[in-house]
Each structure stands twice: as structure tokens, then as C-alpha cells.
Write a protein that holds these residues in place. Structure first.
Motif, PDB file in Angstrom:
ATOM      1  N   LYS A   1       0.661  -1.294  -0.003  1.00  0.00           N
ATOM      2  CA  LYS A   1       0.063  -0.029   0.070  1.00  0.00           C
ATOM      3  C   LYS A   1       0.887   1.383   0.048  1.00  0.00           C
ATOM      4  O   LYS A   1       0.425   2.259  -0.460  1.00  0.00           O
ATOM      5  CB  LYS A   1      -0.813  -0.107   1.203  1.00  0.00           C
ATOM      6  N   LEU A   2       2.115   1.098   0.616  1.00  0.00           N
ATOM      7  CA  LEU A   2       3.199   2.177   0.554  1.00  0.00           C
ATOM      8  C   LEU A   2       3.984   2.125  -0.512  1.00  0.00           C
ATOM      9  O   LEU A   2       4.719   1.061  -0.592  1.00  0.00           O
ATOM     10  CB  LEU A   2       3.850   2.058   2.011  1.00  0.00           C
ATOM     11  N   LYS A   3       3.814   3.182  -1.589  1.00  0.00           N
ATOM     12  CA  LYS A   3       4.847   3.104  -2.770  1.00  0.00           C
ATOM     13  C   LYS A   3       4.775   4.565  -3.255  1.00  0.00           C
ATOM     14  O   LYS A   3       4.008   5.038  -3.077  1.00  0.00           O
ATOM     15  CB  LYS A   3       4.468   1.841  -3.484  1.00  0.00           C
ATOM     16  N   GLY A   4       5.520   4.540  -4.344  1.00  0.00           N
ATOM     17  CA  GLY A   4       5.634   5.816  -5.080  1.00  0.00           C
ATOM     18  C   GLY A   4       6.449   6.964  -4.261  1.00  0.00           C
ATOM     19  O   GLY A   4       6.573   6.992  -3.332  1.00  0.00           O
TER      20      GLY A   4
END
Lengths: 524, 118, 113
Positions: free
Chosen positions: B115-118
Motif C-alpha cells: 500500500k506504501l509506494k511511489g
């Protein structure tokens, strides 16, 4: 009593937060007032001890503390020619880091008292927070390589547990897992390197190891195994991926201290490159200097460009933390690249290092402040999404003022402290390589640009109906932010005393490898 | 030759364990398997530390009634004990993280837990 | 505080207090100009602000969400971001791989020099 405390300051610096941590669950059973008072007391004492220790170092020189010896200063046992005990060696560089860590610890603990008050399981939270503080303080004062590994692991474990403390639909746990995984892999590499060094030189004490190192091929491998994981722990690109994930999901007060924790890793990196290897790198000074410089430039540029499109305010700030770490790596890297050239070192190398080290303390303060303001906004509005926030300047004016101070400082706008350290870096790096200096300036402009965006989206515009209930933060959060903001302003208006009394001794301590060794082995 | 190889066998084991651990951590996508890789890596490092202090036919480094002074090195054993304790704490914590992730995400596939990216 | 307090940068000096003085002077000039303005103006009088001939938007409707800020910058840098952002995969194995990769690279460089 006074002399007893003064004699045992380095041990107390670790013992106080550990004691506070382990008694926290017990004290917590007596109710929330007792728990908060205990946390406040622990942080206050730690800060007092940290500042006293630093003051002692600045006035009387390096403070040694040998555990289990007849006197704390007896580095060599009577029947052995080399140190065998664990010892703390607090020189000016360690003192600088101890001041940073203990001051931010105080501000952050006060802030947590109300920021976390709505959460459950706070005894564990504070216990972990104090473990993290103890780990970071231990990393920066220890003079023993294996001890450094222990404190590195303590801070990593406590940090990961704190990141995942609010499960937050699993997102926080995901970040905690990533942080723990990378930290453990890095720490295992560090441990392998320590094993390699111990197997060759039969010592764990940094000064003894430094005096015995031959710079064999195995030492080179050990150097890489020590330096790269520590660079990863301080969030240098291209090993920075954990930073935004972790900083975003951790509670804001924890994030502010994770910044300090990553700077303790930076300290470890500098300590290993300058003190442990130092002169031995003379054939590859430029190589490792450029290692830091390239990491620095990449961190600065990629960090800031990744920050601009972010929509989550804390994720945006986390990328800026990566970017600002780049300045420190650049400044100290330039110092390392010219370490063999006494002329260049005196002309601009030391200034570059001073700029880099001054940026560490400035960064801890203004970045901590920014994360705390983001936490304040989250506390009142319940969202970190910049697309949803807006118009908070009407209801949270003081938070806005603190945010402005932090944002101007990070962008290097005078007269705040970020400008002072960045000016030192620009001017000295320019004489090393104008190109690097220009990149640093462009990154500053982009930093300002992205904080203008945050400022506009959070505080500007007409008041929004959904945040009509938002008010100014409660007093403890205000005080926590005010402590950091005060430092940002004072260090910006009067940078020279800081440079003279804190930074320059630290630079000299880093460069003076022989002095570090002589403090333990008595000049032999 | 054979005895030389036998003497160096622990080091080969360290290398093999390290490679296995790293390969599991880089190529496996199951979080539990990644953590198993981490445990392998930990064992490799612990073995490495122990081996550096080993002496052929050495006795335990306890001076009371020691049959000879030809002893193994106690320092690395102390280091290893500490490292094992830290390893247990890390493994316990990370496995519990994996458990929470499975509860919340319904999967332990590392490719899907992002869910945590970019 | 010493009024001559300056920051020696190795190639020059910077005085934060002089900077503050310059800020104060600038502020004073601005106040002087402001005091020469019309005293008889009251809010709510006069014409509405001229926004390219459009009607003034309602209060509260004028907030620009963060995603729209720097849209042009992001659009012009699309090829850069198109390569950079996908690297941040969010998969822990990739993170470990990057760490090991840099370690291997530095081993090669370190042993070669």
C-alpha cells in the motif's frame, strides 16, 4: 553526590532512559498522570545529563568511561597492554550528537504527552520511545564497535515496534516490517564486518582497532560491509526506499525521533570512515569521499524531485528528509575527499565538514519541527491528504507559524538556521567543484517550491466546513514544537557561537584520528 | 588436503548459508519465506563469529581446573550469544508483523503487500 | 548577543543581524508607502476584483487542491518521473536487492582501488 553524578555521566546518559523505559509499564499501572509525569521526568533528566556531558566535553576535552574498571578513566587494565573492557569515548563529535538526540528527545516526549493521549497501550509506547532514545544515545557515545552494533539493533528494534505501534489497517505494520527487515540485514552485515575485524586484530575497541588496522583486502570488505548499511540506515539514495514508508506511517513524534536515529547512523558512518579507517584510506580517499558525494548528490536531487508530486504531507516531508541528508553527505564527503591534502582541507575542506555537521543539528531541529506540525494537523483534522486539507491558517495560527519557521529553515531562507549551514556548504563546495554547489542550490529552490505547495494546501484558502472544529493544539504539543522552533530561530540569528563551540571542535575531533587513538592508548 | 578442507568447512558452510539466505530474501515473495531467509542469514553470521574463535582441540575457556591453556576464544562466543538474543527478538517481532499483515491484507505475498509506494 | 556577530564561511562573511536590519528597513519602506494610500477607503466599497472578466468565485470554492499545484512542472518532467516513480515499488525484496546491489558495487570498486 555531585561528583558521583559528574563522574558517571556517560553511564547515566544510557541508564536514565533505560531505567525510564523498563519502569514505565510498572509506573503506568498507577494511572495516566503518573505515567505522563514519569515520561516527562525521564526525558528531562536525559536531556539534562546529555547537555551536562556535552558541556563537560567542551570544557575539559574527551570524556572516557570504562565499564567495570577501578576508575572510569582507567582505559588499560594494569596487567594488559590493550583495552579489554567496554568503554564510552565521548569526544566533541559525540557530544554534538548527544546534544541533538537529548534535546529532540525532550521536545518529542513533551509533544507525545498530548499527541498520543487518545491512544491505548501508552505504557508500551513510552517504554519503546525511551528504548529508542537509549539506543540512539548509545550509538553516538560508545567507543566499542560491538557495543555500537548492540545500540544500533536496540534503536532499530524499538524504532520498528514504534512504527507499527498504530496498526492503522496494517499499513503501519507493513512499514514496520520493511524497516525491521532492512535494518536487520544491514545490522547483520555490520556484525559480519565486526567479526572480520576482530578475527584479524583481536580487538573491538575502536581506538585499538584503528591503531592496528593494516588495510588488508579483508579490511576493505569490512569497510564496505560497515559503510553501505549505515548509509542505508541514514536513508541515502538509492537505498532510501524504506524512509518514506516508515516516516509516513509512524506517529509524528516517533518520526521526528527516527530522523535523529538515522542521523546517529550517519554519525556511525563518519566515525568509521574518519576515525576507524582515516589515514588508511589515503590511496582511496577520493574513492570514499566520492562515495559520500555521489550518494549525497543523488539523495539531494532524487529526494526533492520525488517530494514534489506527493499528496501525503508526511510522505512529502520524508522525501525531504532524504534530500537534506544529501547535504550532510555532500559536506562531509568533500571533507573526506580532500583529507590527504592539508592545504585544501584548511582552505575549504573543514568548512565543508562544518557545514555538513551543522546541517545535522539544524536538520534534526527543523525537520523534527515540521513532522510535529504535520502531526498537529493530523491530530486536529484526522487526515494527512493534502488534497483534502485547507484553510487551517484561520483556526491553527500557531501551528502555521511553526510550520513557516520550519519550512523556511529547510528551504535555506535567511535568517533561519538552515541558511547558515547551507551557506557554509555552498561556499566551500563551490571551491571544490562549482557543479556540485550549483546542484545543491537548485535542490534548495525545489525544496522551497514544494513547501510552498504544502503551505498553500494546508493553511491557505478560506476555512473549510469539514475542519470547522479544528482548534489550536493543546499546550504540551505547543511546548514541544516551541522548543524546536526556538532553536531554529536562535541558531539562525546567532550561528557563529554554535559553529565555534560545537561544530568546529566536532570537525577537529573527526579529523584528528591520532588524538582519538591516543586518548585510549596513551600515545603509544 | 582433506584435513585442510575439513578445517575450512565451517567457512564454506557460512558462505553457503549466506547465499541461501540472501537468495531467499531477494527471490522469494512469501513474507514468511523472506523471514526464513533472514534467519538463515543470522545463523550464517553467528556461525562465522563462532568459527573465528575456534581452535582445534581447544578446551572451554574456563580457567578453574582447566586441563590445558589451549582454549577457544570466549569473546566471540559472548558476541554470538548476544547476537542470538537479538536475533530471537527480531524474528519474534517480524513474525508477529507478518501475522498482523496476513490478518489485515489477507495475504503474505510481498508483491501484494504494498500500500506504501511511489 | 554580540552585534558584530557574523558567520565566517571561509571565503566571506554573513551577518544575520544585518539581514534582519535590511528586513526592518524594507518593512519600514512598505509601511511608509502604505501610509500614503487613501484613508477614506472602506471594505466592501468600490468595484469587485477583475479576474480576466470572469465573475468572482464564491468564497470557499476557490481552494486549489494540492494535486493541481505544479501540474505544468510534473507534465514537462513526465519522462523523468515515469522512470523514477516505478522504481519505488514498495516491495521489501526490491529494497533488500538494492542494498545488496550497492554493497556488491562498492565491494568491486573498493577492492579494485
Amino acid at each position: 553526590m555531585d561528583t558521583f553524578v559528574m563522574r558517571h555521566l556517560p553511564a547515566l546518559l544510557i541508564a536514565t532512559p533505560l531505567f525510564a523505559a523498563f519502569l514505565m509499564p510498572l509506573v503506568g499501572t498507577a494511572g495516566r498522570t503518573a505515567r505522563n509525569a514519569w515520561a516527562f521526568l525521564g526525558a528531562l533528566l536525559t536531556a539534562a545529563i546529555g547537555l551536562t556531558l556535552a558541556w563537560k566535553v567542551w570544557t575539559t576535552g574527551t570524556v572516557l568511561y570504562v565499564f567495570g574498571a577501578a576508575t572510569p578513566q582507567q582505559t588499560l587494565p594494569p596487567d594488559a597492554a590493550f583495552p579489554i573492557r567496554i568503554m564510552f569515548q565521548v569526544d566533541a563529535m559525540s557530544a554534538l550528537m548527544a546534544v541533538i538526540a537529548s534535546l529532540s528527545a525532550l521536545g518529542i516526549t513533551i509533544y507525545s504527552l498530548s499527541a498520543e493521549s487518545k491512544q491505548s497501550g501508552l505504557e508500551t509506547f513510552y517504554a519503546m520511545l525511551f528504548l529508542l532514545i537509549a539506543g540512539v544515545l548509545g550509538m553516538v557515545v560508545t567507543g566499542d564497535l560491538f557495543n555500537f552494533f548492540i545500540f544500533l539493533e536496540i534503536s532499530s528494534l524499538a524504532g520498528a515496534a514504534l512504527v507499527a505501534y498504530r496498526i492503522d489497517d496494517g499499513v503501519a505494520v507493513e512499514a514496520g516490517l520493511k524497516y525491521a527487515l532492512l535494518s536487520t540485514v544491514g545490522a547483520l552485515a555490520v556484525l559480519t564486518a565486526i567479526g572480520m575485524l576482530f578475527a584479524q586484530y583481536n580487538a573491538l575497541n575502536m581506538a585499538t582497532l584503528a591503531s592496528r588496522l593494516q588495510f588488508t583486502a579483508l579490511d576493505k570488505v569490512a569497510l564496505v560491509l560497515l559503510a553501505v548499511p549505515l548509509a542505508m540506515k541514514c536513508g541515502a539514495v538509492p537505498m532510501h526506499f524504506w524512509t518514506p514508508d516508515t516516516y509516513t506511517t509512524a506517529p509524528s513524534s516517533v518520526t521526528a525521533f527516527l530522523v535523529v536515529s538515522s542521523q546517529a547512523s550517519l554519525y556511525g558512518l563518519f566515525r568509521i570512515l574518519y576515525t576507524l579507517y582515516g589515514d588508511l584510506l589515503q590511496f582511496s580517499w577520493a574513492t570514499f569521499g566520492w562515495f559520500l558525494i555521489v550518494l549525497g548528490i543523488l539523495s539531494m536531487f532524487i529526494g526533492v524531485t520525488m517530494a514534489i508530486p506527493q499528496k501525503d504531507v508526511k510522505r512529502l516531508m520524508a522525501y525531504h528528509a532524504v534530500s537534506q541528508t544529501g547535504y550532510m553527505l555532500l559536506g562531509v564527503g568533500v571533507g573526506l575527499a580532500v583529507l590527504g591534502n592539508a592545504d585544501a582541507l584548511a582552505k575549504y575542506g573543514k568548512t565543508a565538514m562544518a557545514g555538513g555537521l551543522f546541517h545535522i543539528i539544524n536538520h534534526a531541529m527543523y525537520k523534527g519541527l515540521l513532522f510535529l506540525t504535520a502531526g498537529a494537523v493530523f491530530y486536529r483534522c484526522g487526515t494527512r491528504n493534502l488534497n483534502k486539507l485547507g484553510g487551517l491558517g484561520h483556526t491553527m495560527p500557531w501551528t502555521m507559524v511553526f510550520f513557516m519557521i520550519g519550512a523556511l529553515a529547510i528551504a535555506g531562507v535567511p535568517p533561519f538556521n538552515g541558511f547558515a549551514s547551507k551557506l557554509l556548504i555552498y561556499e566551500s563546495v563551490f571551491r571544490f567543484s562549482p557543479f556540485l554547489s550549483i546542484i545543491a542550490m537548485i535542490v534548495s529552490i525545489l525544496t522551497l517550491a514544494s513547501f510552498v505547495k504544502v503551505f498553500h494546501s494546508m493553511f491557505m484558502g478560506p476555512p473549510r466546513a469539514e475542519f470547522a472544529a479544528a482548534r489550536e493544539v493543546p499546550a504540551p504539543m505547543f511546548i514541544g514544537m516551541a522548543i524546536l522552533a526556538l532553536f531554529v530561530v536562535v541558531a539562525g540569528l546567532a550561528p557563529q557561537p554554535f559553529i565555534e563551540h560545537m561544530i568546529n571542535p566536532a570537525v577537529d575531533a573527526l579529523v584528528d584520528r591520532a588524538g582519538y587513538i591516543a586518548a585510549i592508548l596513551g600515545g603509544r | 588436503m582433506m584435513s585442510y578442507l575439513l578445517l575450512k568447512l565451517p567457512y564454506f558452510t557460512v558462505v553457503v548459508l549466506t547465499l541461501l539466505g540472501l537468495a531467499a530474501m531477494v527471490f522469494k515473495k512469501n513474507l514468511i519465506k523472506i523471514l526464513m531467509g533472514l534467519s538463515l542469514l543470522e545463523s550464517a553470521v553467528n556461525l562465522f563469529l563462532i568459527v573465528t574463535g575456534y581452535r582445534t582441540d581447544g578446551v572451554a575457556p574456563i580457567y578453574t581446573n582447566a586441563p590445558s591453556l589451549h582454549m577457544t576464544l570466549p569473546t566471540v562466543q559472548a558476541l554470538t550469544l548476544t547476537s542470538i538474543v537479538i536475533g530471537v527478538a527480531t524474528s519474534a517481532m517480524m513474525l508477529s508483523f507478518a501475522m498482523v499483515i496476513y490478518k489485515k491484507y489477507g495475504t503474505v505475498n510481498a508483491e501484494k503487500v504494498k500500500k506504501l509506494k511511489g | 548577543m554580540d552585534p558584530t556577530q557574523t558567520l565566517a564561511t571561509g571565503s566571506g562573511y554573513w551577518s544575520p543581524l544585518l539581514w534582519l536590519l535590511a528586513l526592518v528597513v524594507g518593512l519600514a519602506v512598505a509601511l511608509v508607502i502604505r501610509s500614503r494610500g487613501r484613508k477614506d477607503f472602506r471594505e466592501g466599497e468600490g468595484r469587485a476584483p477583475f479576474i480576466s472578466g470572469n465573475k468572482e468565485p464564491e468564497q470557499g470554492g476557490g481552494h486549489i487542491p494540492a494535486s493541481n499545484i505544479y501540474w505544468g512542472f510534473l507534465e514537462s518532467m513526465k519522462s523523468y518521473y515515469g522512470r523514477l516513480v516505478p522504481v519505488h515499488t514498495g516491495v521489501p525484496t526490491d529494497y533488500v536487492a538494492w542494498l545488496l546491489g550497492i554493497m556488491a558495487l562498492m565491494l568491486i570498486i573498493g577492492l579494485a582501488t
